[in-house]
Design an enzyme around this catalytic site. Structure first.
Site, PDB file in Angstrom:
ATOM      1  NE  ARG A 214      -4.097  -1.777   0.041  1.00 28.98           N
ATOM      2  CZ  ARG A 214      -4.130  -2.818  -0.768  1.00 28.98           C
ATOM      3  NH1 ARG A 214      -3.116  -3.040  -1.602  1.00 28.98           N
ATOM      4  NH2 ARG A 214      -5.172  -3.644  -0.759  1.00 28.98           N
ATOM      5  CD  GLU A 243      -2.114   3.419  -5.602  1.00 27.42           C
ATOM      6  OE1 GLU A 243      -3.204   2.822  -5.800  1.00 27.42           O
ATOM      7  OE2 GLU A 243      -1.058   2.821  -5.379  1.00 27.42           O
ATOM      8  CG  HIS A 260      -2.248  -0.611  -6.754  1.00 23.14           C
ATOM      9  ND1 HIS A 260      -2.833   0.087  -5.726  1.00 23.14           N
ATOM     10  CD2 HIS A 260      -2.226  -1.912  -6.345  1.00 23.14           C
ATOM     11  CE1 HIS A 260      -3.151  -0.744  -4.745  1.00 23.14           C
ATOM     12  NE2 HIS A 260      -2.795  -1.967  -5.099  1.00 23.14           N
TER      13      HIS A 260
END
Length: 386
Positions: A214, A243, A260
């Site tokens: 993350r 993000e 990602h």
């Protein structure tokens, strides 16, 4: 059942043929008219299931996320309403492990330093499914791998054969640091900004820092400050704080940048879909018999002989042939600097040519050492015909 699902969870129309009526949504949050009728909600990490969403979904009975983490779900609010919850732990662990393996090989190959890998020490932060998948592959390269996981030690639940510790300084002293933890903001072991300005300032250009967990596990602004001051570590970032609106200035300092997608192999994405479908059928108390082979197309890669992969250069060439991570890096640098561009890269990720996992690649091995090594690297190791 009225099922509302993220359209980027693959194969649901095949997996949920008799579970109910399926409606798909394309944006980060489902539209109000679908939520009003939804009894089942299937999401990815981009959808925040919170009080605001739940207020629009009065009929909701079941929520599942096709991801490992659940930080995008307000678990307390869901529990208060008696809504069942499921996630997909381990579904894309091999995909993330292959991403880390390929990224490490690509990083050191570009610097003509593959020969130095055997001398490297790797700290894996988080000994869960993805951490172990990455660590197992790097250990198969000959690197010394250890795992930093204080919560696991505290539980006394360390898997056999793993070196797990709680020595933070040992992490910072390691040549390669790879993050594989959920985002935890409270409690005795928070991971939010685990790598803060103090930790980052202890790293230098001889280190390689990888984040495929993350974004906010690393303080991105502190990281940018360190990079702009000079002696920046090598960086492989698949996840970014904030993000889809990332710190664009970081891109020029990152060795490999991706949007990602570490877990987004075809097998990883279908694995998440299978997990949520299986959980839904269990909730409905009905049998579920589908598997990955029933929804994934065949992968007709030719068999390689282990003698063709006799060096790290050969292995790097094979890994990059099967997964061209530099293509993902180039697209990220071209389009990922805006929130819309970042989201679009994720939504459209390799739809024309899905990324397939290394377990589709047969390697004919001539001895037990080759067999074990290629198996640990994630390939389909088979015994060579005599």
């Amino acid at each position: 059942m009225q099922i509302v699902a993220d359209q980027n969870i693959p194969a649901l129309s095949s997996l949920l043929t008799d579970a109910g009526s399926l409606s798909l949504y394309a944006e980060r949050q489902p539209p109000a008219h679908l939520l009003a009728e939804a009894e089942v909600l299937l999401v990815r990490s981009v959808t925040r299931v919170d009080e605001a969403l739940l207020a629009q979904a009065p009929r909701l009975k079941f929520v599942a996320t096709a991801t490992i983490g659940t930080e995008h779900l307000d678990l307390a609010a869901l529990a208060e309403r008696g809504i069942a919850v499921a996630s997909a732990p381990g579904a894309n662990a091999d995909s993330v492990g292959e991403y880390v393996l390929t990224a490490v090989l690509a990083h050191y190959q570009r610097r003509q330093q593959l020969a130095t890998l055997a001398d490297k020490e790797v700290a894996i932060i988080g000994a869960g499914n993805t951490g172990r998948a990455a660590g197992r592959r790097l250990a198969a390269l000959g690197l010394t791998v250890h795992y930093y996981d204080p919560p696991l030690l505290q539980k006394g639940a360390v898997p056999p054969g793993l070196e797990v510790h709680d020595h933070w300084q040992r992490v910072l002293n390691s040549d390669i640091i790879s993050c594989h933890v959920p985002l935890v903001t409270a409690g005795p072991h928070p991971t939010h900004h685990l790598l803060d300005i103090e930790a980052l300032q202890s790293l230098h250009s001889g280190h390689l820092l990888i984040n495929a967990s993350r974004g906010a596990v690393i303080d991105n602004q502190a990281l940018l400050t360190c990079c702009e001051q000079g002696d920046c570590p090598g960086l492989i970032l698949d996840v970014w704080e904030g993000e889809p609106a990332i710190a664009v200035a970081l891109l020029e300092h990152v060795s490999i940048a991706t949007p990602h997608i570490a877990g987004h192999s075809a097998e990883g994405k279908v694995g998440g879909a299978l997990k949520v479908a299986e959980a839904l059928y269990a909730f409905l108390q009905r049998p579920f018999t589908a598997d990955a082979d029933s929804v994934l197309p065949a992968c007709p890669w030719p068999t390689f002989d282990a003698t063709q992969i006799a060096s790290l250069e050969d292995l790097a060439a094979l890994a990059l042939h099967r997964y061209d991570i530099w293509r993902d890096d180039a697209l990220m640098r071209r389009d990922g600097g805006t929130a819309a561009g970042f989201d679009q890269l994720r939504k459209q990720y390799r739809k024309d040519n899905p990324r397939r996992q290394f377990n589709n690649q047969r390697i004919a091995c001539h001895n037990s050492q080759q067999f074990e090594q290629f198996l640990q690297l994630g390939f389909n190791a088979v015994r060579a015909q005599s």
